[in-house]
Design an enzyme around this catalytic site. Structure first.
Site, PDB file in Angstrom:
ATOM      1  N   ASN A  39      49.180  32.515  80.893  1.00  0.00           N
ATOM      2  CA  ASN A  39      48.165  33.282  80.097  1.00  0.00           C
ATOM      3  C   ASN A  39      48.810  34.902  79.959  1.00  0.00           C
ATOM      4  O   ASN A  39      49.727  35.193  80.791  1.00  0.00           O
ATOM      5  CB  ASN A  39      47.171  33.495  81.394  1.00  0.00           C
ATOM      6  CG  ASN A  39      46.064  34.478  81.085  1.00  0.00           C
ATOM      7  OD1 ASN A  39      45.822  35.385  81.938  1.00  0.00           O
ATOM      8  ND2 ASN A  39      45.271  34.375  79.916  1.00  0.00           N
ATOM      9  N   GLY A  40      48.375  35.292  79.142  1.00  0.00           N
ATOM     10  CA  GLY A  40      48.677  36.609  78.943  1.00  0.00           C
ATOM     11  C   GLY A  40      49.343  36.894  77.517  1.00  0.00           C
ATOM     12  O   GLY A  40      50.260  36.233  77.219  1.00  0.00           O
ATOM     13  N   MET A  52      36.861  36.889  81.451  1.00  0.00           N
ATOM     14  CA  MET A  52      36.931  38.297  81.033  1.00  0.00           C
ATOM     15  C   MET A  52      35.765  39.154  81.550  1.00  0.00           C
ATOM     16  O   MET A  52      34.961  39.042  81.085  1.00  0.00           O
ATOM     17  CB  MET A  52      37.357  38.429  79.651  1.00  0.00           C
ATOM     18  CG  MET A  52      38.646  37.901  79.239  1.00  0.00           C
ATOM     19  SD  MET A  52      38.811  37.714  77.505  1.00  0.00           S
ATOM     20  CE  MET A  52      38.320  36.247  77.201  1.00  0.00           C
ATOM     21  N   GLU A  53      35.997  39.825  82.668  1.00  0.00           N
ATOM     22  CA  GLU A  53      34.573  40.258  83.281  1.00  0.00           C
ATOM     23  C   GLU A  53      34.400  41.535  82.379  1.00  0.00           C
ATOM     24  O   GLU A  53      35.143  42.478  81.709  1.00  0.00           O
ATOM     25  CB  GLU A  53      35.261  41.065  84.644  1.00  0.00           C
ATOM     26  CG  GLU A  53      34.039  41.982  85.339  1.00  0.00           C
ATOM     27  CD  GLU A  53      33.116  41.143  85.717  1.00  0.00           C
ATOM     28  OE1 GLU A  53      31.964  41.728  86.176  1.00  0.00           O
ATOM     29  OE2 GLU A  53      33.459  39.934  85.908  1.00  0.00           O
ATOM     30  N   GLN A  91      34.264  30.895  88.817  1.00  0.00           N
ATOM     31  CA  GLN A  91      35.298  31.794  89.507  1.00  0.00           C
ATOM     32  C   GLN A  91      34.760  32.576  90.605  1.00  0.00           C
ATOM     33  O   GLN A  91      33.421  33.297  90.249  1.00  0.00           O
ATOM     34  CB  GLN A  91      35.869  32.585  88.546  1.00  0.00           C
ATOM     35  CG  GLN A  91      37.071  33.191  89.156  1.00  0.00           C
ATOM     36  CD  GLN A  91      38.039  33.943  88.229  1.00  0.00           C
ATOM     37  OE1 GLN A  91      37.696  35.290  87.877  1.00  0.00           O
ATOM     38  NE2 GLN A  91      39.178  33.562  87.865  1.00  0.00           N
ATOM     39  N   CYS A 101      42.450  39.884  88.925  1.00  0.00           N
ATOM     40  CA  CYS A 101      41.690  41.014  88.416  1.00  0.00           C
ATOM     41  C   CYS A 101      42.611  42.329  88.823  1.00  0.00           C
ATOM     42  O   CYS A 101      42.817  42.515  89.968  1.00  0.00           O
ATOM     43  CB  CYS A 101      40.196  41.176  88.991  1.00  0.00           C
ATOM     44  SG  CYS A 101      39.557  42.586  88.389  1.00  0.00           S
ATOM     45  N   GLY A 119      42.621  34.836  76.284  1.00  0.00           N
ATOM     46  CA  GLY A 119      41.931  35.775  76.658  1.00  0.00           C
ATOM     47  C   GLY A 119      41.374  36.537  75.520  1.00  0.00           C
ATOM     48  O   GLY A 119      40.658  36.080  74.760  1.00  0.00           O
ATOM     49  N   ARG A 120      41.853  37.858  75.411  1.00  0.00           N
ATOM     50  CA  ARG A 120      41.394  38.650  74.340  1.00  0.00           C
ATOM     51  C   ARG A 120      41.818  38.150  73.060  1.00  0.00           C
ATOM     52  O   ARG A 120      40.948  38.383  72.018  1.00  0.00           O
ATOM     53  CB  ARG A 120      42.063  40.039  74.640  1.00  0.00           C
ATOM     54  CG  ARG A 120      41.379  40.855  75.908  1.00  0.00           C
ATOM     55  CD  ARG A 120      42.041  42.006  76.204  1.00  0.00           C
ATOM     56  NE  ARG A 120      43.473  41.753  76.410  1.00  0.00           N
ATOM     57  CZ  ARG A 120      44.409  42.668  76.291  1.00  0.00           C
ATOM     58  NH1 ARG A 120      44.253  44.025  75.878  1.00  0.00           N
ATOM     59  NH2 ARG A 120      45.751  42.322  76.594  1.00  0.00           N
TER      60      ARG A 120
END
Length: 333
Positions: free
Chosen positions: A208-209, A17-18, A77, A107, A232-233
């Protein structure tokens, strides 16, 4: 539907997660919950061979056998669009012995896409294939090689073609974020599309998501037909989410247990805040803590109270004083 062979222990991965999950956040999240592996924020490849120090700066875990302090393995990555340059950089990165190399085709950030990086390349399956083919040849047999993608740029019409291009190029596993670039992070995630991709390729696929809770995981599993997920989040908002998923799958009670409550999270918050102040300029450090608390308050009412207390503060010393007096006030059972 999941076959019996797929109903074993799932792989639970921590997403790149940038701007959110750097080595400091990887450290505290993998201390809170074990993951099978995590993937770093992308290292941008833009036409030159990067020196080793660039990789080591982004991924200091490379100095420690490519593991976090808690022992979670770290895959690195890369993001870029030039096949030969990507291969050269993958070869140099491989010499530093990461636990794996992943390519970013997911991204959605406009600044990244403007420079031909990330999800914008999903409209160019032939280029995806060339990038993967070159990188695969450069790192063959040295470490796992994977790729992360979305469902497309503006629509999903080329999702399967893009996935097949990555796999035919040599990607050994795909992580599929179940939205297009244009959809960004807006709900819903289109998990059934991941099932279509999984049926069309001959490598493992990870979903994912939009997985914030155990219930989300179960719906994702039902709609995608896959049990392996990348969090992720949702993992930042609930650092114990992966443990909750595993406990549910073992048939254990969903109630809180030792190590998975607000009290256990407080030392991790403190450690993170102290580490951020060492790494980040003083004027930016408060924003990093607020960013995490902003997500934590989705689950913890205590985090909501603490967030509101420090939200107006701009100076680290003021936040230190508030933290010293605010824990008990934020502690709501």
């Amino acid at each position: 539907m999941l076959s019996p062979s797929k109903l074993s222990v799932p792989h639970l991965l921590l997403a790149p997660m940038e701007g959110m999950v750097d080595e400091l956040m990887r450290d505290v999240l993998t201390r809170a919950t074990p993951y099978d592996w995590c993937v770093t924020e992308f290292v941008r490849v833009s036409g030159s061979l990067l020196p080793a120090r660039v990789f080591l700066r982004t991924v200091p875990e490379l100095r420690h056998a490519s593991r976090t302090a808690a022992g979670t393995v770290v895959r690195v990555q890369l993001l870029g669009s030039d096949p030969a340059c990507m291969a050269d950089n993958a070869d140099r990165l491989a010499s530093l012995k990461p636990a794996g190399i992943d390519l970013n085709f997911g991204c959605p950030a406009p600044t990244v896409n403007k420079h031909r990086g990330g999800a914008i390349l999903l409209d160019e399956p032939e280029l995806l294939h060339r990038i993967c083919r070159e990188v695969s040849a450069a790192v063959a047999g040295r470490m796992p090689f994977t790729a992360k993608m979305r469902l497309g740029v503006q629509d999903k019409s080329r999702a399967i073609e893009a996935a097949q291009a990555l796999v035919d190029g040599g990607a050994q596993m795909l992580v599929v974020h179940a939205r297009t670039k244009e959809e960004g992070y807006r709900p819903p995630a289109h998990w059934p599309w991941i099932a279509r991709i999984a049926e069309a390729v001959k490598v493992p696929v990870v979903a994912n998501g939009e997985i914030w809770t155990v219930e989300d995981y179960l719906r994702c599993r039902a709609e995608s037909g896959l049990q392996d997920v990348m969090l992720g989040r949702g993992a930042v908002a609930d650092p114990y989410l992966a443990s909750r998923i595993r406990r549910h799958l073992r048939g254990e009670a969903p109630a809180e247990c030792a190590g998975e409550d607000w009290e256990a999270l407080q030392p991790l918050l403190r450690d993170y805040w102290q580490a951020v102040q060492i790494k980040v300029e003083a004027r930016h450090a408060p924003g990093r803590l607020k960013q995490w608390l902003n997500l934590l308050r989705r689950r913890y009412p205590q985090a909501e109270q603490l967030y509101q207390q420090i939200k107006p503060l701009r100076v680290a010393a003021e936040i230190d004083r508030q933290l010293d007096t605010g824990w008990s006030a934020a502690h709501v059972r």
